[in-house]
Design a protein around this motif. Structure first.
Motif, PDB file in Angstrom:
ATOM      1  N   SER A 168      -0.583   7.153   1.529  1.00 48.68           N
ATOM      2  CA  SER A 168      -2.219   7.076   0.939  1.00 48.68           C
ATOM      3  C   SER A 168      -3.066   6.235   1.315  1.00 48.68           C
ATOM      4  O   SER A 168      -4.026   6.923   2.173  1.00 48.68           O
ATOM      5  CB  SER A 168      -2.104   8.078  -0.333  1.00 48.68           C
ATOM      6  OG  SER A 168      -3.299   8.584  -0.109  1.00 48.68           O
ATOM      7  N   GLN A 169      -3.248   5.435   0.701  1.00 48.00           N
ATOM      8  CA  GLN A 169      -4.037   4.230   0.660  1.00 48.00           C
ATOM      9  C   GLN A 169      -4.569   3.664   2.419  1.00 48.00           C
ATOM     10  O   GLN A 169      -5.869   3.658   2.663  1.00 48.00           O
ATOM     11  CB  GLN A 169      -3.958   3.052  -0.414  1.00 48.00           C
ATOM     12  CG  GLN A 169      -3.544   3.390  -1.358  1.00 48.00           C
ATOM     13  CD  GLN A 169      -3.336   2.685  -2.549  1.00 48.00           C
ATOM     14  OE1 GLN A 169      -2.081   1.935  -1.879  1.00 48.00           O
ATOM     15  NE2 GLN A 169      -3.372   1.992  -4.151  1.00 48.00           N
ATOM     16  N   GLU A 214      -6.509   5.991   4.170  1.00 51.69           N
ATOM     17  CA  GLU A 214      -7.972   5.792   3.554  1.00 51.69           C
ATOM     18  C   GLU A 214      -8.540   5.293   3.811  1.00 51.69           C
ATOM     19  O   GLU A 214      -9.690   5.150   4.787  1.00 51.69           O
ATOM     20  CB  GLU A 214      -7.948   6.082   2.089  1.00 51.69           C
ATOM     21  CG  GLU A 214      -7.466   7.394   0.888  1.00 51.69           C
ATOM     22  CD  GLU A 214      -8.981   8.836   2.218  1.00 51.69           C
ATOM     23  OE1 GLU A 214      -9.196   9.159   1.603  1.00 51.69           O
ATOM     24  OE2 GLU A 214      -7.618   9.601   2.164  1.00 51.69           O
ATOM     25  N   LEU A 215      -7.936   3.889   3.952  1.00 50.09           N
ATOM     26  CA  LEU A 215      -8.029   2.108   4.360  1.00 50.09           C
ATOM     27  C   LEU A 215      -8.728   2.722   5.929  1.00 50.09           C
ATOM     28  O   LEU A 215     -10.010   2.470   6.495  1.00 50.09           O
ATOM     29  CB  LEU A 215      -7.590   1.040   4.377  1.00 50.09           C
ATOM     30  CG  LEU A 215      -7.551   1.141   2.534  1.00 50.09           C
ATOM     31  CD1 LEU A 215      -6.205   0.303   2.754  1.00 50.09           C
ATOM     32  CD2 LEU A 215      -9.260   0.240   2.159  1.00 50.09           C
ATOM     33  N   TRP A 221     -10.786  -5.757  -2.371  1.00 48.11           N
ATOM     34  CA  TRP A 221      -9.897  -3.833  -2.282  1.00 48.11           C
ATOM     35  C   TRP A 221      -8.635  -5.266  -3.463  1.00 48.11           C
ATOM     36  O   TRP A 221      -7.423  -4.816  -2.354  1.00 48.11           O
ATOM     37  CB  TRP A 221      -9.169  -3.527  -1.151  1.00 48.11           C
ATOM     38  CG  TRP A 221      -8.675  -2.335  -1.986  1.00 48.11           C
ATOM     39  CD1 TRP A 221      -9.261  -1.241  -2.143  1.00 48.11           C
ATOM     40  CD2 TRP A 221      -7.491  -1.958  -1.796  1.00 48.11           C
ATOM     41  NE1 TRP A 221      -9.014  -0.509  -2.754  1.00 48.11           N
ATOM     42  CE2 TRP A 221      -7.231  -0.890  -2.204  1.00 48.11           C
ATOM     43  CE3 TRP A 221      -6.326  -2.167  -1.016  1.00 48.11           C
ATOM     44  CZ2 TRP A 221      -6.206   0.349  -2.409  1.00 48.11           C
ATOM     45  CZ3 TRP A 221      -5.125  -1.925  -1.694  1.00 48.11           C
ATOM     46  CH2 TRP A 221      -5.180  -0.598  -1.922  1.00 48.11           C
ATOM     47  N   LEU A 251       0.613  -1.195  -0.214  1.00 45.76           N
ATOM     48  CA  LEU A 251      -0.176   0.390  -0.003  1.00 45.76           C
ATOM     49  C   LEU A 251       0.642   1.221  -0.133  1.00 45.76           C
ATOM     50  O   LEU A 251       1.914   1.530   0.849  1.00 45.76           O
ATOM     51  CB  LEU A 251      -1.111  -0.278   1.144  1.00 45.76           C
ATOM     52  CG  LEU A 251      -1.673  -0.697   1.593  1.00 45.76           C
ATOM     53  CD1 LEU A 251      -2.144  -0.861   2.782  1.00 45.76           C
ATOM     54  CD2 LEU A 251      -2.496  -1.973   0.445  1.00 45.76           C
ATOM     55  N   THR A 252       0.258   2.746   0.086  1.00 45.49           N
ATOM     56  CA  THR A 252       1.149   3.428  -0.359  1.00 45.49           C
ATOM     57  C   THR A 252       0.507   4.289   1.005  1.00 45.49           C
ATOM     58  O   THR A 252      -0.167   3.706   1.523  1.00 45.49           O
ATOM     59  CB  THR A 252       0.572   4.558  -1.514  1.00 45.49           C
ATOM     60  OG1 THR A 252      -0.881   4.878  -1.397  1.00 45.49           O
ATOM     61  CG2 THR A 252       0.809   4.155  -3.118  1.00 45.49           C
ATOM     62  N   CYS A 282     -10.458   3.746  -3.123  1.00 44.20           N
ATOM     63  CA  CYS A 282      -9.706   3.693  -2.673  1.00 44.20           C
ATOM     64  C   CYS A 282     -10.165   4.527  -0.702  1.00 44.20           C
ATOM     65  O   CYS A 282      -9.158   6.040  -1.002  1.00 44.20           O
ATOM     66  CB  CYS A 282      -8.278   3.414  -1.571  1.00 44.20           C
ATOM     67  SG  CYS A 282      -7.473   3.624  -0.458  1.00 44.20           S
ATOM     68  N   ASP A 283     -11.038   5.683  -0.614  1.00 46.52           N
ATOM     69  CA  ASP A 283     -11.881   6.722   0.022  1.00 46.52           C
ATOM     70  C   ASP A 283     -12.250   6.096   1.289  1.00 46.52           C
ATOM     71  O   ASP A 283     -13.204   5.603   0.699  1.00 46.52           O
ATOM     72  CB  ASP A 283     -12.130   7.707  -1.156  1.00 46.52           C
ATOM     73  CG  ASP A 283     -13.519   7.637  -1.490  1.00 46.52           C
ATOM     74  OD1 ASP A 283     -14.905   7.539  -0.408  1.00 46.52           O
ATOM     75  OD2 ASP A 283     -13.712   6.733  -2.193  1.00 46.52           O
ATOM     76  N   ASN A 343      -5.467  -5.981  -5.539  1.00 44.32           N
ATOM     77  CA  ASN A 343      -4.108  -5.289  -6.545  1.00 44.32           C
ATOM     78  C   ASN A 343      -3.578  -5.876  -7.235  1.00 44.32           C
ATOM     79  O   ASN A 343      -3.408  -5.173  -7.938  1.00 44.32           O
ATOM     80  CB  ASN A 343      -2.737  -5.420  -4.715  1.00 44.32           C
ATOM     81  CG  ASN A 343      -2.016  -4.271  -5.548  1.00 44.32           C
ATOM     82  OD1 ASN A 343      -1.395  -4.766  -5.648  1.00 44.32           O
ATOM     83  ND2 ASN A 343      -2.109  -2.876  -4.720  1.00 44.32           N
TER      84      ASN A 343
END
Length: 472
Positions: free
Chosen positions: A309-310, A313-314, A390, A306-307, A417-418, A392
């Protein structure tokens, strides 16, 4: 009857060096030993050491004296090589790895043949991504069977892949499924195997990886048979298409349910752990203190990256949903970071690795946020736990599509992914998914139970496999 004495069956099982592959094939080894078939389990040196370090494999297989042995060979990389997350080799260099392993495999089989204390190998069950082993088997006049650790739906998608056309519209219909016209089910471009799309945050994705997967899929047909860890009644339309291209297909899933049944029948309390990570069983104690169906279990498997940011959000979506959660936060989960303090909170419990089968079977777990790996999907369906998918890469986009649109046992949240969507989806699934999801999960869990007992389709296919292995 030949004058020559019939050789006792001795199967060499050779998985691709990734956790999900090892997990399934080690479970198959256990089932074959239960059927009085001698098994040699071949791993890379690196993964063999991790199995000995983090699992109870020695004590588990001590129940089968004279029937189970370990062997290991080099994957071509030095021992101090920094393996990628999940301890897979560099997938873009798999063919080089295969060329290195091939002569080692051949020599190992010849050494076993020359050892007066061991039976000669009569069959190689190789991972479908290691089809060089089929060539070795043919050279040594040994039966070979390919084992693909993905779903039948994804295997069929790989078989169809050369016919796909490039198009930037990810929602365009890309692949219909013969026999499923009444269900109006189809795959969009965004549902195709994940190696066909570029994910900048995931270094495992490349054109060469896609080419390898397609090539190995077609090469698998050179084996005498194909094993899939699936259920006939679950994936019959896909299996029907696969059977037009393969001599024999054994549909023998879910393997973990098979093994669980056998342990119950023999009053064996051994915990089944086939992973390359050390499990933190403290999460089970935490789950014991939670109300029924109140916890969201979160795990993205052994190789998803994951980044930050991801992850954020998760995380915020889960927290905002108001539900308790158990999150598996393995090292290497976040790109470029070894650790992060973002996952904290009084409603959450975080571990580096969990005993997933037991977690999903726990009364406190009400939903599973997953990367849609096939092992995780099978374990979730067997436990009647609905999924929030989710995906990948690799087979995951295919699986998330059939989970959400065909089997109705989860929600496909791919490419989104928000935090607001995560919050809304968690609340929907934990709230029962409108009723249909609960019915579907119960029906498929019942289907799984019936498939692995006497009279079930997987039970029958497994008995056919054992019979064929013993026939020589």
């Amino acid at each position: 009857m030949n004058m020559e004495e019939k050789r006792a069956p001795h199967v060499l099982i050779f998985p691709f060096p990734g956790q999900g592959h090892i997990h399934q094939m080690l479970t198959l080894a256990e089932l074959l030993c239960h059927s009085s078939i001698e098994v040699t389990f071949l791993n890379t040196h690196h993964n063999h050491k991790r199995l000995l370090q983090f699992t109870n494999i020695q004590s588990r297989f001590a129940r089968f004296p004279g029937l189970f042995q370990h062997e290991s060979i080099s994957d071509g990389a030095p021992e101090d090589h920094p393996r990628p997350s999940g301890f897979l080799p560099d997938l873009t260099d798999v063919m080089k790895m295969n060329s290195i392993m091939s002569p080692h495999l051949r020599n190992l089989i010849l050494n076993i043949r020359d050892d007066p204390g061991r039976s000669p190998v009569t069959c190689i069950i190789c991972d479908g991504l290691m089809t060089f082993a089929i060539d070795v088997a043919n050279e040594l006049r040994i039966k070979s069977i390919a084992f693909r650790t993905i779903s039948a739906s994804c295997f069929w998608a790989y078989l169809c892949y050369p016919h796909f056309q490039d198009d930037k519209d990810l929602d365009e219909k890309a692949l219909s499924v013969p026999g499923m016209e009444k269900e109006n089910f189809f795959f969009r471009r965004r549902d195709l195997p994940g190696f066909s799309r570029q994910f900048p945050e995931n270094p495992l994705i490349s054109d060469s990886v896609l080419e390898l997967c397609i090539k190995e899929t077609f090469n698998s047909a050179r084996a005498s048979a194909l094993i899939l860890n699936t259920i006939e009644d679950l994936e019959s339309p896909f299996l029907a298409q696969i059977r037009t291209k393969f001599q024999k297909v054994y549909s023998i899933g879910p393997l973990h349910s098979f093994a669980k049944n056998l342990r119950t029948a023999t009053k064996d309390q051994t915990h089944n752990h086939n992973g390359l990570w050390e499990e933190d069983r403290s999460c089970l104690t935490w789950l014991d203190s939670q109300p029924p169906k109140s916890v969201v279990y979160v795990s993205f498997g052994s190789i998803t990256v994951l980044t930050r940011s991801q992850l954020s959000e998760l995380w915020h979506g889960l927290v905002n949903s108001g539900y308790r959660f158990l999150w598996v936060r393995r090292p290497g989960l976040v790109s470029g970071e070894e650790d992060s303090d973002i996952i904290t909170g009084e409603r959450g419990f975080v571990v580096k690795w969990a005993p997933q089968e037991e977690v999903l079977g726990h009364r406190a777990v009400g939903a599973f946020v997953t990367h849609s790996g096939w092992n995780s999907t099978l374990e979730s369906m067997a436990a009647a736990v609905p999924m929030i998918c989710w995906p990948n890469s690799a087979d995951q986009p295919v699986i998330s599509r059939v989970v959400g649109e065909l089997w109705k046992v989860g929600v496909d949240m791919k490419d989104v992914c928000d935090r607001s969507t995560v919050e809304e989806t968690v609340r929907y699934v934990m709230g029962g998914g409108g009723g249909e999801m609960g019915r579907s999960t119960a029906e498929i869990a019942d289907l799984f139970r019936k498939s692995v007992v006497e009279g079930g389709s997987s039970y029958s296919d497994f008995q056919d496999l054992v019979k064929d292995l013993k026939s020589n």
